[in-house]
Design a protein around this motif. Structure first.
Motif, mmCIF file in Angstrom:
data_model
loop_
_atom_site.group_PDB
_atom_site.id
_atom_site.type_symbol
_atom_site.label_atom_id
_atom_site.label_comp_id
_atom_site.label_asym_id
_atom_site.label_seq_id
_atom_site.Cartn_x
_atom_site.Cartn_y
_atom_site.Cartn_z
ATOM 1 N N SER A 224 0.841 -1.216 0.000
ATOM 2 C CA SER A 224 0.000 0.000 0.000
ATOM 3 C C SER A 224 0.869 1.257 0.000
ATOM 4 O O SER A 224 0.638 2.172 0.781
ATOM 5 N N LYS A 225 1.864 1.274 -0.871
ATOM 6 C CA LYS A 225 2.791 2.417 -0.908
ATOM 7 C C LYS A 225 2.085 3.696 -1.326
ATOM 8 O O LYS A 225 2.342 4.772 -0.786
ATOM 9 N N MET A 226 1.167 3.621 -2.275
ATOM 10 C CA MET A 226 0.524 4.825 -2.792
ATOM 11 C C MET A 226 -0.414 5.466 -1.774
ATOM 12 O O MET A 226 -0.715 6.644 -1.861
ATOM 13 N N LYS A 227 -0.858 4.684 -0.801
ATOM 14 C CA LYS A 227 -1.798 5.211 0.188
ATOM 15 C C LYS A 227 -1.184 6.350 0.978
ATOM 16 O O LYS A 227 -1.792 7.404 1.164
ATOM 17 N N TRP A 228 0.059 6.158 1.464
ATOM 18 C CA TRP A 228 0.679 7.197 2.275
ATOM 19 C C TRP A 228 1.539 8.150 1.470
ATOM 20 O O TRP A 228 1.936 9.191 1.953
ATOM 21 N N SER A 229 1.849 7.821 0.208
ATOM 22 C CA SER A 229 2.661 8.745 -0.594
ATOM 23 C C SER A 229 1.827 9.914 -1.126
ATOM 24 O O SER A 229 2.366 10.980 -1.418
ATOM 25 N N LYS A 230 0.480 9.734 -1.250
ATOM 26 C CA LYS A 230 -0.364 10.819 -1.746
ATOM 27 C C LYS A 230 -0.685 11.840 -0.664
ATOM 28 O O LYS A 230 -1.156 12.921 -0.949
ATOM 29 N N GLU A 231 -0.496 11.475 0.601
ATOM 30 C CA GLU A 231 -0.828 12.379 1.698
ATOM 31 C C GLU A 231 0.392 13.202 2.085
ATOM 32 O O GLU A 231 1.421 13.199 1.414
ATOM 33 N N GLY A 232 0.290 13.915 3.191
ATOM 34 C CA GLY A 232 1.415 14.704 3.682
ATOM 35 C C GLY A 232 1.467 16.107 3.119
ATOM 36 O O GLY A 232 2.520 16.730 3.112
ATOM 37 N N LYS A 233 0.330 16.631 2.595
ATOM 38 C CA LYS A 233 0.327 17.996 2.071
ATOM 39 C C LYS A 233 0.336 18.989 3.229
ATOM 40 O O LYS A 233 -0.247 18.730 4.284
ATOM 41 N N PRO A 234 0.998 20.140 3.060
ATOM 42 C CA PRO A 234 1.095 21.097 4.172
ATOM 43 C C PRO A 234 -0.246 21.739 4.505
ATOM 44 O O PRO A 234 -1.080 21.968 3.623
ATOM 45 N N ILE A 235 -0.450 22.057 5.782
ATOM 46 C CA ILE A 235 -1.644 22.760 6.278
ATOM 47 C C ILE A 235 -1.189 24.120 6.790
ATOM 48 O O ILE A 235 -0.376 24.201 7.716
ATOM 49 N N MET A 236 -1.687 25.177 6.176
ATOM 50 C CA MET A 236 -1.287 26.527 6.568
ATOM 51 C C MET A 236 -2.005 26.948 7.848
ATOM 52 O O MET A 236 -3.019 26.381 8.242
ATOM 53 N N GLY A 237 -1.483 28.035 8.467
ATOM 54 C CA GLY A 237 -2.102 28.587 9.660
ATOM 55 C C GLY A 237 -3.376 29.360 9.333
ATOM 56 O O GLY A 237 -3.702 29.608 8.166
ATOM 57 N N LEU A 238 -4.099 29.752 10.384
ATOM 58 C CA LEU A 238 -5.388 30.430 10.183
ATOM 59 C C LEU A 238 -5.215 31.767 9.466
ATOM 60 O O LEU A 238 -5.995 32.114 8.574
ATOM 61 N N THR A 240 -2.816 32.689 7.386
ATOM 62 C CA THR A 240 -2.472 32.454 5.983
ATOM 63 C C THR A 240 -3.691 31.980 5.201
ATOM 64 O O THR A 240 -3.907 32.385 4.052
ATOM 65 N N GLN A 241 -4.505 31.112 5.818
ATOM 66 C CA GLN A 241 -5.717 30.642 5.141
ATOM 67 C C GLN A 241 -6.674 31.791 4.833
ATOM 68 O O GLN A 241 -7.224 31.880 3.726
ATOM 69 N N LYS A 242 -6.857 32.704 5.797
ATOM 70 C CA LYS A 242 -7.743 33.858 5.578
ATOM 71 C C LYS A 242 -7.184 34.777 4.496
ATOM 72 O O LYS A 242 -7.921 35.316 3.662
ATOM 73 N N ARG A 243 -5.859 34.947 4.483
ATOM 74 C CA ARG A 243 -5.233 35.797 3.477
ATOM 75 C C ARG A 243 -5.412 35.211 2.079
ATOM 76 O O ARG A 243 -5.698 35.919 1.111
ATOM 77 N N LEU A 244 -5.249 33.888 1.965
ATOM 78 C CA LEU A 244 -5.415 33.233 0.668
ATOM 79 C C LEU A 244 -6.864 33.276 0.200
ATOM 80 O O LEU A 244 -7.137 33.444 -0.995
ATOM 81 N N GLU A 245 -7.795 33.121 1.153
ATOM 82 C CA GLU A 245 -9.213 33.229 0.790
ATOM 83 C C GLU A 245 -9.544 34.626 0.278
ATOM 84 O O GLU A 245 -10.289 34.794 -0.709
ATOM 85 N N LYS A 246 -9.004 35.662 0.957
ATOM 86 C CA LYS A 246 -9.252 37.048 0.539
ATOM 87 C C LYS A 246 -8.686 37.294 -0.869
ATOM 88 O O LYS A 246 -9.333 37.930 -1.721
ATOM 89 N N ARG A 247 -7.482 36.772 -1.109
ATOM 90 C CA ARG A 247 -6.857 36.940 -2.418
ATOM 91 C C ARG A 247 -7.668 36.234 -3.496
ATOM 92 O O ARG A 247 -7.836 36.759 -4.615
ATOM 93 N N GLN A 248 -8.182 35.034 -3.169
ATOM 94 C CA GLN A 248 -8.967 34.283 -4.139
ATOM 95 C C GLN A 248 -10.258 35.019 -4.493
ATOM 96 O O GLN A 248 -10.681 35.042 -5.658
ATOM 97 N N LYS A 249 -10.868 35.643 -3.478
ATOM 98 C CA LYS A 249 -12.092 36.409 -3.733
ATOM 99 C C LYS A 249 -11.813 37.605 -4.640
ATOM 100 O O LYS A 249 -12.620 37.931 -5.531
ATOM 101 N N GLN A 250 -10.664 38.279 -4.425
ATOM 102 C CA GLN A 250 -10.305 39.407 -5.289
ATOM 103 C C GLN A 250 -10.093 38.960 -6.729
ATOM 104 O O GLN A 250 -10.537 39.633 -7.676
#
Length: 262
Positions: A224-238, A240-250
């Motif tokens: 099951s190598k592909m199961k754990w190789s697809k995960e591990g994506k970074p999670i940004m802080g709150l 940064t998430q709000k800033r990216l959402e604001k930019r996306q809306k613009q």
């Protein structure tokens, strides 16, 4: 006639104020009026003003860094451990093959020495099936394909000690499993901690149990190598998430304007 002697008396030295000795039963505790001191603000969480111990800060920073950074697949696989039911079955099997403790070994050698001193021939029994431990020893067993089952701890520090072992097990076609808590592995072999364990053989009555565990671990870890190789994506802080959402809306608002002009 007055005598020539001086009848004036010498002035007395001023008394020094006596120092008050502190009563050990009632020590002075001056009040602290800073944030988080004696007077607390009601209805406000002040935990972020606390200066936590260094080991607590390091633990929290390490957890945040693991979320923020992109975790390589070789490291991320150690976050996928064995489930509780399978781990229970595994440890039931391993408990039967614990090596002898230090006291048991001393008693065995003492009995052997007494038998030799009494003129009896010592009983040379075949070595019983036991758990093999030690990083170099387990690695040699995997390379020689003598290991039937390998168990690796998920919380080894530094992780570089065992990060290559799953790849070696897959290459040599040896079933392996990653379990929580290295101290649980250490308790099986009378040590504080253990990075990995290996079973080379078991008694005939446990052969079916071992075969079942091998099949389950091969499906869950080796294949099951592909199961754990697809995960591990970074999670940004709150923030940064709000800033990216604001930019996306613009960006979306600008695209909507361009479409309306066309």
């Amino acid at each position: 006639m007055p005598s020539g002697r001086n009848t004036k008396k010498a002035a007395k030295a001023p008394k020094k104020p006596e120092k008050k000795t502190a009563n050990p039963l009632f020590p002075a505790r001056p009040r602290n009026f800073r944030v988080g001191g004696d007077i607390r603000v009601k209805g406000r969480d002040l935990s972020r003003f606390v200066k936590w111990p260094r080991y607590v800060r390091i633990q929290r920073q390490r957890e945040i860094l693991k979320q923020r950074l992109s975790v390589p697949p070789a490291v991320n696989q150690f976050s996928h451990c064995l489930e509780k039911n399978q781990a229970t079955e595994l440890f039931k099997l391993l408990n039967k093959y614990r090596p002898e403790s230090k006291t048991e070994k001393q008693e065995r050698l003492a009995a052997k020495a007494e038998a030799v001193a009494a003129g009896e021939t010592p009983d040379h029994k075949k070595a019983a099936n036991q758990i093999k431990f030690g990083l170099k020893h387990v690695t040699a067993l995997i390379e020689e394909k003598r290991a039937s089952l390998v168990v690796i701890a998920s919380d080894v520090d530094p992780i570089e000690l065992v990060v290559w072992m799953p790849a070696l097990c897959r290459k040599m076609d040896v079933p392996y499993a990653i379990v929580k808590n290295r101290s649980r592995l250490g308790a099986l072999v009378h040590q504080k901690t253990a990075t990995c364990l290996a079973l080379t053989s078991v008694n005939p009555e446990d052969a079916n149990t071992l075969r079942t565990l091998q099949d389950n671990f091969t499906a869950a870890f080796n294949e099951s190598k592909m199961k754990w190789s697809k995960e591990g994506k970074p999670i940004m802080g709150l923030k940064t998430q709000k800033r990216l959402e604001k930019r996306q809306k613009q960006v979306e608002a600008e695209l909507a304007k361009k479409r309306s002009l066309m």
